[in-house]
Structures are given as C-alpha cells and as structure tokens.
Design a protein around this motif. Sequence first.
Motif, PDB file in Angstrom:
ATOM      1  N   ARG A   1       0.826  -1.202   0.000  1.00 27.31           N
ATOM      2  CA  ARG A   1       0.000   0.000   0.000  1.00 27.31           C
ATOM      3  C   ARG A   1       0.865   1.259   0.000  1.00 27.31           C
ATOM      4  NH1 ARG A   1      -4.637   0.015  -1.757  1.00 27.31           N
ATOM      5  NH2 ARG A   1      -5.681  -1.258  -0.189  1.00 27.31           N
ATOM      6  N   VAL A   2       0.571   2.162  -0.926  1.00 24.76           N
ATOM      7  CA  VAL A   2       1.288   3.428  -1.042  1.00 24.76           C
ATOM      8  C   VAL A   2       0.267   4.559  -1.099  1.00 24.76           C
ATOM      9  CG1 VAL A   2       2.869   4.814  -2.440  1.00 24.76           C
ATOM     10  CG2 VAL A   2       3.215   2.346  -2.273  1.00 24.76           C
ATOM     11  N   GLU A   3       0.493   5.599  -0.333  1.00 28.63           N
ATOM     12  CA  GLU A   3      -0.405   6.756  -0.325  1.00 28.63           C
ATOM     13  C   GLU A   3       0.192   7.879  -1.179  1.00 28.63           C
ATOM     14  OE1 GLU A   3      -1.211   7.914   3.684  1.00 28.63           O
ATOM     15  OE2 GLU A   3      -2.473   6.170   4.096  1.00 28.63           O
ATOM     16  N   ILE A   4      -0.585   8.344  -2.154  1.00 26.09           N
ATOM     17  CA  ILE A   4      -0.163   9.434  -3.034  1.00 26.09           C
ATOM     18  C   ILE A   4      -1.027  10.657  -2.739  1.00 26.09           C
ATOM     19  CG2 ILE A   4       0.175  10.171  -5.411  1.00 26.09           C
ATOM     20  CD1 ILE A   4       1.924   7.824  -4.613  1.00 26.09           C
ATOM     21  N   PRO A   5      -0.418  11.785  -2.356  1.00 23.56           N
ATOM     22  CA  PRO A   5      -1.216  12.987  -2.072  1.00 23.56           C
ATOM     23  C   PRO A   5      -1.966  13.472  -3.313  1.00 23.56           C
ATOM     24  CG  PRO A   5       1.036  13.218  -1.253  1.00 23.56           C
ATOM     25  CD  PRO A   5       1.020  12.003  -2.126  1.00 23.56           C
ATOM     26  N   LYS A   6      -3.219  13.860  -3.129  1.00 24.43           N
ATOM     27  CA  LYS A   6      -4.014  14.428  -4.216  1.00 24.43           C
ATOM     28  C   LYS A   6      -3.794  15.941  -4.269  1.00 24.43           C
ATOM     29  CE  LYS A   6      -7.859  11.109  -4.285  1.00 24.43           C
ATOM     30  NZ  LYS A   6      -9.326  10.966  -4.150  1.00 24.43           N
ATOM     31  N   PRO A   7      -3.866  16.547  -5.471  1.00 18.93           N
ATOM     32  CA  PRO A   7      -3.660  17.991  -5.586  1.00 18.93           C
ATOM     33  C   PRO A   7      -4.669  18.804  -4.787  1.00 18.93           C
ATOM     34  CG  PRO A   7      -3.567  16.932  -7.741  1.00 18.93           C
ATOM     35  CD  PRO A   7      -4.058  15.902  -6.772  1.00 18.93           C
ATOM     36  N   ASP A   8      -5.908  18.284  -4.662  1.00 20.98           N
ATOM     37  CA  ASP A   8      -6.953  19.025  -3.969  1.00 20.98           C
ATOM     38  C   ASP A   8      -7.130  18.563  -2.524  1.00 20.98           C
ATOM     39  OD1 ASP A   8      -7.858  16.559  -4.667  1.00 20.98           O
ATOM     40  OD2 ASP A   8      -9.828  17.212  -5.375  1.00 20.98           O
ATOM     41  N   GLY A   9      -6.120  17.877  -1.999  1.00 24.97           N
ATOM     42  CA  GLY A   9      -6.192  17.392  -0.624  1.00 24.97           C
ATOM     43  C   GLY A   9      -6.543  15.927  -0.560  1.00 24.97           C
ATOM     44  N   GLY A  10      -6.258  15.298   0.576  1.00 22.39           N
ATOM     45  CA  GLY A  10      -6.514  13.874   0.726  1.00 22.39           C
ATOM     46  C   GLY A  10      -5.422  13.046   0.070  1.00 22.39           C
ATOM     47  N   VAL A  11      -5.610  11.736   0.084  1.00 20.44           N
ATOM     48  CA  VAL A  11      -4.628  10.834  -0.522  1.00 20.44           C
ATOM     49  C   VAL A  11      -5.318   9.812  -1.410  1.00 20.44           C
ATOM     50  CG1 VAL A  11      -2.940  11.047   1.345  1.00 20.44           C
ATOM     51  CG2 VAL A  11      -4.710   9.282   1.484  1.00 20.44           C
ATOM     52  N   LYS A  12      -4.578   9.333  -2.405  1.00 18.54           N
ATOM     53  CA  LYS A  12      -5.045   8.262  -3.269  1.00 18.54           C
ATOM     54  C   LYS A  12      -4.253   7.015  -2.912  1.00 18.54           C
ATOM     55  CE  LYS A  12      -3.941   8.495  -7.627  1.00 18.54           C
ATOM     56  NZ  LYS A  12      -3.971   8.862  -9.056  1.00 18.54           N
ATOM     57  N   LEU A  13      -4.945   5.906  -2.680  1.00 16.02           N
ATOM     58  CA  LEU A  13      -4.288   4.668  -2.289  1.00 16.02           C
ATOM     59  C   LEU A  13      -3.909   3.856  -3.530  1.00 16.02           C
ATOM     60  CD1 LEU A  13      -6.547   3.573   0.719  1.00 16.02           C
ATOM     61  CD2 LEU A  13      -4.355   4.771   0.802  1.00 16.02           C
ATOM     62  N   LEU A  14      -2.633   3.585  -3.681  1.00 22.31           N
ATOM     63  CA  LEU A  14      -2.148   2.755  -4.773  1.00 22.31           C
ATOM     64  C   LEU A  14      -1.664   1.427  -4.204  1.00 22.31           C
ATOM     65  CD1 LEU A  14      -0.100   5.194  -7.043  1.00 22.31           C
ATOM     66  CD2 LEU A  14      -2.468   4.464  -7.287  1.00 22.31           C
ATOM     67  N   GLY A  15      -1.805   0.373  -4.990  1.00 21.17           N
ATOM     68  CA  GLY A  15      -1.325  -0.936  -4.581  1.00 21.17           C
ATOM     69  C   GLY A  15      -0.206  -1.399  -5.489  1.00 21.17           C
ATOM     70  N   VAL A  16       0.995  -1.556  -4.947  1.00 21.56           N
ATOM     71  CA  VAL A  16       2.140  -2.012  -5.739  1.00 21.56           C
ATOM     72  C   VAL A  16       2.202  -3.538  -5.666  1.00 21.56           C
ATOM     73  CG1 VAL A  16       4.636  -1.875  -6.070  1.00 21.56           C
ATOM     74  CG2 VAL A  16       3.377   0.120  -5.223  1.00 21.56           C
ATOM     75  N   THR A  17       1.955  -4.195  -6.768  1.00 24.23           N
ATOM     76  CA  THR A  17       1.986  -5.654  -6.810  1.00 24.23           C
ATOM     77  C   THR A  17       3.415  -6.156  -6.954  1.00 24.23           C
ATOM     78  OG1 THR A  17       1.687  -5.637  -9.211  1.00 24.23           O
ATOM     79  CG2 THR A  17      -0.297  -5.778  -7.876  1.00 24.23           C
ATOM     80  N   THR A  18       3.634  -7.420  -6.607  1.00 26.56           N
ATOM     81  CA  THR A  18       4.944  -8.020  -6.851  1.00 26.56           C
ATOM     82  C   THR A  18       5.136  -8.170  -8.353  1.00 26.56           C
ATOM     83  OG1 THR A  18       4.124 -10.293  -6.808  1.00 26.56           O
ATOM     84  CG2 THR A  18       4.765  -9.317  -4.687  1.00 26.56           C
ATOM     85  N   VAL A  19       6.378  -8.278  -8.787  1.00 25.06           N
ATOM     86  CA  VAL A  19       6.634  -8.327 -10.230  1.00 25.06           C
ATOM     87  C   VAL A  19       6.079  -9.614 -10.849  1.00 25.06           C
ATOM     88  CG1 VAL A  19       8.611  -6.770 -10.221  1.00 25.06           C
ATOM     89  CG2 VAL A  19       8.977  -9.198  -9.780  1.00 25.06           C
ATOM     90  N   VAL A  20       6.065 -10.702 -10.099  1.00 23.29           N
ATOM     91  CA  VAL A  20       5.493 -11.948 -10.626  1.00 23.29           C
ATOM     92  C   VAL A  20       3.984 -11.796 -10.798  1.00 23.29           C
ATOM     93  CG1 VAL A  20       5.163 -14.419 -10.250  1.00 23.29           C
ATOM     94  CG2 VAL A  20       7.311 -13.346  -9.558  1.00 23.29           C
ATOM     95  N   ASP A  21       3.321 -11.248  -9.769  1.00 26.85           N
ATOM     96  CA  ASP A  21       1.880 -11.002  -9.880  1.00 26.85           C
ATOM     97  C   ASP A  21       1.578 -10.030 -11.010  1.00 26.85           C
ATOM     98  OD1 ASP A  21       1.343 -12.685  -7.794  1.00 26.85           O
ATOM     99  OD2 ASP A  21       1.154 -11.107  -6.288  1.00 26.85           O
ATOM    100  N   ARG A  22       2.462  -9.061 -11.193  1.00 28.69           N
ATOM    101  CA  ARG A  22       2.294  -8.072 -12.264  1.00 28.69           C
ATOM    102  C   ARG A  22       2.302  -8.762 -13.622  1.00 28.69           C
ATOM    103  NH1 ARG A  22       6.601  -3.610 -11.251  1.00 28.69           N
ATOM    104  NH2 ARG A  22       5.968  -4.117  -9.118  1.00 28.69           N
ATOM    105  N   MET A  23       3.207  -9.705 -13.789  1.00 31.89           N
ATOM    106  CA  MET A  23       3.302 -10.433 -15.053  1.00 31.89           C
ATOM    107  C   MET A  23       2.063 -11.296 -15.281  1.00 31.89           C
ATOM    108  SD  MET A  23       6.184 -13.193 -16.186  1.00 31.89           S
ATOM    109  CE  MET A  23       5.747 -14.488 -17.354  1.00 31.89           C
ATOM    110  N   VAL A  24       1.591 -11.972 -14.242  1.00 33.70           N
ATOM    111  CA  VAL A  24       0.399 -12.814 -14.376  1.00 33.70           C
ATOM    112  C   VAL A  24      -0.814 -11.944 -14.711  1.00 33.70           C
ATOM    113  CG1 VAL A  24      -1.157 -14.414 -13.209  1.00 33.70           C
ATOM    114  CG2 VAL A  24       1.311 -14.583 -12.827  1.00 33.70           C
ATOM    115  N   GLN A  25      -0.942 -10.812 -14.041  1.00 33.64           N
ATOM    116  CA  GLN A  25      -2.063  -9.908 -14.339  1.00 33.64           C
ATOM    117  C   GLN A  25      -1.991  -9.400 -15.765  1.00 33.64           C
ATOM    118  OE1 GLN A  25      -3.189  -6.822 -11.624  1.00 33.64           O
ATOM    119  NE2 GLN A  25      -2.682  -8.006  -9.798  1.00 33.64           N
TER     120      GLN A  25
END
Length: 449
Positions: free
Chosen positions: A88-112
């Motif tokens: 889980r990674v939190e990215i600040p939004k320009p208008d306030g608050g945060v956007k939650l991003l999910g960084v997958t493992t590289v193996v899962d990334r390839m399968v997806q």
Amino acid sequence: MVEPESTKERRSTNSLEPSEKDGAESLLDKLLHTGNLNSAYKKVKQNRGAAGVDGMTVDELMPYLKENKDEFLESLRSGKYKPHPVRRVEIPKPDGGVKLLGVTTVVDRMVQQALVQILQPIFEPTFSDNSFGFRPNRNAQQAIKRSKDYYAQGYKYAVDIDLAKYFDTVNHDLLIGMVREQVKDETIIRLIRKFLKSGAMSNGLSSPSTKGTPQGGKLSPLLSNIYLNNFDRLLEKRGHKFVRYADDCVIYVKSKRAAERVMTSCTKYLEEKLKLKVNRDKSKTGSPLKLKFLGFSLYKVKGKVGIRPHQKTVKRFKDRVRQITSRKRGRSTQKILKELKTFTTGWLGYFSIADMKNRIPALNEWIRRRIRMYLWKQWKKISARFKNLKRLGITKGKAWEWANNRKGYWRIANSWILSRSLTNECLASIGYDDISNLMRGIALKPLNR
C-alpha cells in the motif's frame, strides 16, 4: 520462455483471440501460451516499476522464472497460484486527501498482464463507444474532443458524477458475476477472485480485501471498465450523450431540469445497483464551460467552442516547475534543466490538442525567470555574482553595482541586468529547451487521435 516442453506441442502458436469453444482448457491454454507469457514479461520489464512486498525487482524476474518455471506454470494450471498482498502506497491528491495505490509483486504483475492480454479481446467488443479510459487506441484527448462535439451540438448542461473512492469500493461478487457473463473458465475466474482478495500490506501488517480493485495493478483498469459497462449501456438505452474515462463520467443534456433529473436517477442506479458511493459534494450540474474534465476545460469565443487546459491544471504545472527549479534541492543546473525538459515535454504532449497560443509565450517567460532566479541564487557570494556578470558581458561598474544589490531573488530575476546577461540564447546554450519550440515539434508529429 517459461513453458514446459511437454505442453508446447499441443498448443496453438499464434492467436490469443478466444476460440469458438471458450471452455476452461482453451482460455487457460491462452493464458499459459508461450507467446502470451513472453509478451507479458516484456511489458513488465519495459514498464519497470517498484518492487512489491517480496522485494523482488524487475531485473530479478527472469532469473526467478528460469529457476521456478515448472512450479510457476503448474500452480497456474492447477489453480493453486496464490498472489501476494499489494504494498500500500499513499499518493497525495492535488486538492487534498490521498489516493491509495497498490504495488503488486513483479510476478503477480506479469500474471495480471498475461490475464489482461487474453481478456481484453473478449470484453473490448462489449464496451461502449463513449468509454475512453484504459482501452486500446483510446485516450483522454479523444474524450475531451467528444465533449466538445456534444457542446457544439447544443448540449449546454453537464452532469458531472464523482464516485467516492471508486477503485476501493467495487463489489467483488457483482464484478465476478459480470466477468462470468463472458468468461466460462472457472480456473480463470478463481484466479481473478484471488487477485481481488489478495489484500494489502502497510507498515508490515496485512489486511484482507473484501471489496475494491487496487489502483496500480495491471488487471484493475480492465475490471473497472467491466464493472461500469452496465451503467454505460443504461445511459445509451436512455439516449444520453456522455463521456466516461475510468471513473470520471460526464453526461450532457439540453436543460437544467434534465440535468437535475439525470443526476438523481444516475445516483440511484450507481448506489443501489452497483453498490458505489456518489460524492454529493463534488458531483454537480452546470455549464460544461466551468467543468474541469481530465485536466481540460471548454471555452466559447465568438460562437466557436475550443479546448484549453483548466486553470487548476495550469496552476499545478507551475507548482511542479517551482519544485523542479527549487534551489533547496541542491542539484546541478544541467540536471535541473534535463528534469524540466522531461516534465514540460510530457505535459505539452498531453495538452497539445488544447488552444495555448497566448498561454505558451507567457509560461515560457515565467520559466525563464525561474531559471534566472535559480542561477542568481547559485551565485551566492558577491564575488561570484560580480565574476559571472562580467563574464556574460556586463561592464565592470554595473556588474559590481548589481553584485551588491539587496533586492529579492524573484525581483532581480525580472531585472534588465539578468535579461541582458542571462539572455534567452544563453539559457538555451546551457540546456533550456524553449517550450514554444517543444510545442511546435510536438505539433509536427503525427498523432493517432
């Protein structure tokens, strides 16, 4: 690359399109096909990206696949493959608050990625022509052009629907039911559900996922389009003019009363049928000319409709340039100008369809002023300022006078002394690429829009 020798002979070597018999074996075989997996690996390798919770980097993916090829493929074939939680990674939004991003493992990334490559051709024909996000040969520029066409046709009221944390609120059971309408392969269905349920890890603690499709995953954009496709079809059935890009949806109507009615009915459908949450504070009806959509806005002059960057977008552009040219970063001028070129080239490429004839020269002069201020700050000492001003052609007397000047950095950056010494040609010689020239270069390139 990763396919066992024993399975090669009984597979098709070309098409990834769904066969007439879209059964479990055929679709699973397409997932595990050598060409499909190779293509998925290449895209993950090309896109790079950060490591997931297991710490494996993109460069470590190939050695892992070579060493664990048989086990990896068998886990997918038998349905025992188990995805990792996303980081889980939190990215600040320009208008306030945060956007939650999910960084997958590289193996899962390839399968997806491999899953997307076999599922996209199946679902693409079912999607609406008014959906532009995360689809082949479609982009945000086409979406805003469609909006412009609707306004020109007389649809002068917009219904701007904002979905609160859309990617985090998608109902898993409803989504899987929608996927099953086109996919009959239960092994593929179970694999998709596992990715949805894989959970997230933050600060060393893992939490399960009961809803949502984490932003950042390769599969998430396709699933988000599948989930909102029924909404698109409902709007088409009712004869509405609309444009959707992922979770950003704007509906165009001809009267204020119609806009209010559409807002009410759409909110009811999204919340009751799709179990989503409409943000009533941000959702609104009104003139499309006041609407910020995908960073653009429409404007009208002498009866003609045009496209331009929204004022908030321009503000964020300037904020980013301020960050890049901040003296506190302690980087060389060459690195600053290289980073500035990368950012401005990307920004201009995205907004190249907008009318910026009058804005570009003003931004150009403002950026030059920022660079002059950056260099003036670098010449901290009086001796350094005196020496550099003389080197750049200023007389000894004036160089000494301005070297001792106590005016603020921003004010001096706009003074005649720096315009005379740090000329436009001088800035170009040290690496500043005039954004007017960049814009002309972008305009000359053929665009698939």
